[in-house]
Design an enzyme around this catalytic site. Sequence first.
Site, PDB file in Angstrom:
ATOM      1  N   GLY A 136     -66.715   7.333   1.858  1.00 49.34           N
ATOM      2  CA  GLY A 136     -68.307   7.387   1.677  1.00 49.34           C
ATOM      3  C   GLY A 136     -68.535   8.654   1.438  1.00 49.34           C
ATOM      4  O   GLY A 136     -69.645   9.191   0.694  1.00 49.34           O
ATOM      5  N   ASN A 190     -76.045   7.993  12.056  1.00 48.98           N
ATOM      6  CA  ASN A 190     -74.607   7.908  12.487  1.00 48.98           C
ATOM      7  C   ASN A 190     -74.528   8.666  13.972  1.00 48.98           C
ATOM      8  O   ASN A 190     -73.847   8.457  14.665  1.00 48.98           O
ATOM      9  CB  ASN A 190     -73.612   8.363  11.835  1.00 48.98           C
ATOM     10  N   GLN A 235     -73.054   3.488   7.773  1.00 42.33           N
ATOM     11  CA  GLN A 235     -73.390   3.047   9.010  1.00 42.33           C
ATOM     12  C   GLN A 235     -74.125   1.519   9.145  1.00 42.33           C
ATOM     13  O   GLN A 235     -74.383   0.940  10.243  1.00 42.33           O
ATOM     14  CB  GLN A 235     -73.915   3.946  10.405  1.00 42.33           C
ATOM     15  N   ALA A 269     -65.253   1.617   3.538  1.00 40.26           N
ATOM     16  CA  ALA A 269     -64.472   0.704   4.020  1.00 40.26           C
ATOM     17  C   ALA A 269     -64.148   0.694   5.462  1.00 40.26           C
ATOM     18  O   ALA A 269     -64.093  -0.300   6.375  1.00 40.26           O
ATOM     19  CB  ALA A 269     -63.317   0.422   3.086  1.00 40.26           C
ATOM     20  N   THR A 284     -57.058   5.863 -10.856  1.00 41.65           N
ATOM     21  CA  THR A 284     -56.504   4.432 -10.907  1.00 41.65           C
ATOM     22  C   THR A 284     -57.113   4.054  -9.601  1.00 41.65           C
ATOM     23  O   THR A 284     -56.702   4.423  -8.287  1.00 41.65           O
ATOM     24  CB  THR A 284     -55.094   4.472 -10.861  1.00 41.65           C
ATOM     25  N   CYS A 340     -68.881  20.382  18.684  1.00 42.09           N
ATOM     26  CA  CYS A 340     -67.539  20.699  19.112  1.00 42.09           C
ATOM     27  C   CYS A 340     -66.970  22.139  18.509  1.00 42.09           C
ATOM     28  O   CYS A 340     -65.815  22.335  18.385  1.00 42.09           O
ATOM     29  CB  CYS A 340     -66.578  19.505  18.997  1.00 42.09           C
TER      30      CYS A 340
HETATM   31  N1  PLP Z   1     -72.252   8.851   6.013  1.00 44.18           N
HETATM   32  C1  PLP Z   1     -72.268   8.604   7.308  1.00 44.18           C
HETATM   33  C2  PLP Z   1     -73.554   8.168   7.767  1.00 44.18           C
HETATM   34  C3  PLP Z   1     -71.081   8.470   8.068  1.00 44.18           C
HETATM   35  O1  PLP Z   1     -71.223   7.998   9.211  1.00 44.18           O
HETATM   36  C4  PLP Z   1     -69.770   8.706   7.437  1.00 44.18           C
HETATM   37  C5  PLP Z   1     -68.416   8.875   8.436  1.00 44.18           C
HETATM   38  O2  PLP Z   1     -68.636   9.139   9.573  1.00 44.18           O
HETATM   39  C6  PLP Z   1     -69.931   9.239   6.130  1.00 44.18           C
HETATM   40  C7  PLP Z   1     -70.937   9.302   5.356  1.00 44.18           C
HETATM   41  C8  PLP Z   1     -68.569   9.747   5.694  1.00 44.18           C
HETATM   42  O3  PLP Z   1     -67.664   8.554   5.094  1.00 44.18           O
HETATM   43  P1  PLP Z   1     -66.184   8.659   4.904  1.00 44.18           P
HETATM   44  O4  PLP Z   1     -65.363   8.923   6.239  1.00 44.18           O
HETATM   45  O5  PLP Z   1     -65.637   7.499   4.641  1.00 44.18           O
HETATM   46  O6  PLP Z   1     -65.892   9.798   3.985  1.00 44.18           O
END
Ligand code: PLP
Length: 375
Positions: free
Chosen positions: A70, A145, A175, A195, A232, A317
């Site tokens: 992501g 998130n 999310q 994924a 790839t 944290c």
């Molecule tokens: N964007 C959001 C809203 C997320 O919650 C996260 C992961 O927690 C990400 C992006 C990043 O995704 P990835 O862990 O696949 O890089």
Amino acid sequence: MIYLDNAATTKPNKNAVDIAKIYLDEKYFNPSGMYRNGFETLKELNAMRSNILKTIADESKFDLIFTSCGTESDNTAIFSSAKRGTIITSIGEHSAVYNAFCELKLRGLNVIFAPLNEDGSVNPEKLYALIDNTVTFVSIMHVNNETGAINDINTIAKNVKKINNKLIFHSDGVQGFGKIPFKLCDEIDLYSVSAHKIGGLKGVGGLFKNKKCKLNAYLIGGGQEKGLRSGTENTFGIKVFEVATLQKYKNIKQDYIKINEFKKYLVDNLDKNYFDVISSENSSPYILTVSAKNLKGEVLMHFVDDCGLIIGTGSACSSNSKNRYSRVILACGIDEKSADGILRISFSSETTQKEIQKACEILNNCAKELTERMA
Ligand code: PLP
């Protein structure tokens, strides 16, 4: 062990992994190979692409670029298209977007962070007021998130483009994808997914791209993914992603209702002497954020971990006081004391009623015991 940190990652879908194993054992060919096996693998990769695409998009209007996560999808969208003028995102974005915007600010772009409502959603009217014809790029996440707040990104994209139809609209859908029933409208240019949030593997992501949107490559090399993402393709990981995605979309509406009942159960049954509910009623069913009263979320998180319940905290944290509280939680107007107690409980379609009841019991008992010990 009860696992309720599914917004961080989910258990890989075993059926999907079993089906995909053939891409490790037999069909391990490079999809760019010029021989028959390579060509066959490319055909199969494109079938996986098409199956994932069709879940939320019109295939005649959108492409799907496979990425490694992501974060890479977000960075590709941002660094490939946000190159000049004013760029806007919200203060509530995941750091994959927020920090990329901070980097572009350092590089001299005019960066604006739009404010949030109390529940962590973007305030649409305040966002629209920021749009003028100098804006080239807008990024607004689908589901927050940290609080689970859902942004109506189709409406936001349409309205933003009514003011300036030249800008590129991106949404971080990490999310939302596979959880919120939804289709991409024509005004959305780019939509990032990952994924491992829906039963796929870590290290596989995707970027939905409107065919009307011109994107420059972010990773440059051998020209895979129509030249937009060299490297790839991970055929095994993408096959797991495809099977996991199709399974999620088969049951997406039933799962939404089931998980919403679980969230409601916790909202109703968490002891209000010890917990405040932060997530709003109409937030994503998959994320419930609460604040433990007069307790540190991190301490309670470790305490429930010892009792067999895994959940997340909302705080960064960090011992560094500047980063001690989540920027997103503070931007919702939550005070520092409540921000200290934030816990994120997040579900998957595999979560059961029995687990929710047990988790509730553990949370109530642990919060009571810790509070009494502190008295
Ligand atoms: N964007 C959001 C809203 C997320 O919650 C996260 C992961 O927690 C990400 C992006 C990043 O995704 P990835 O862990 O696949 O890089």
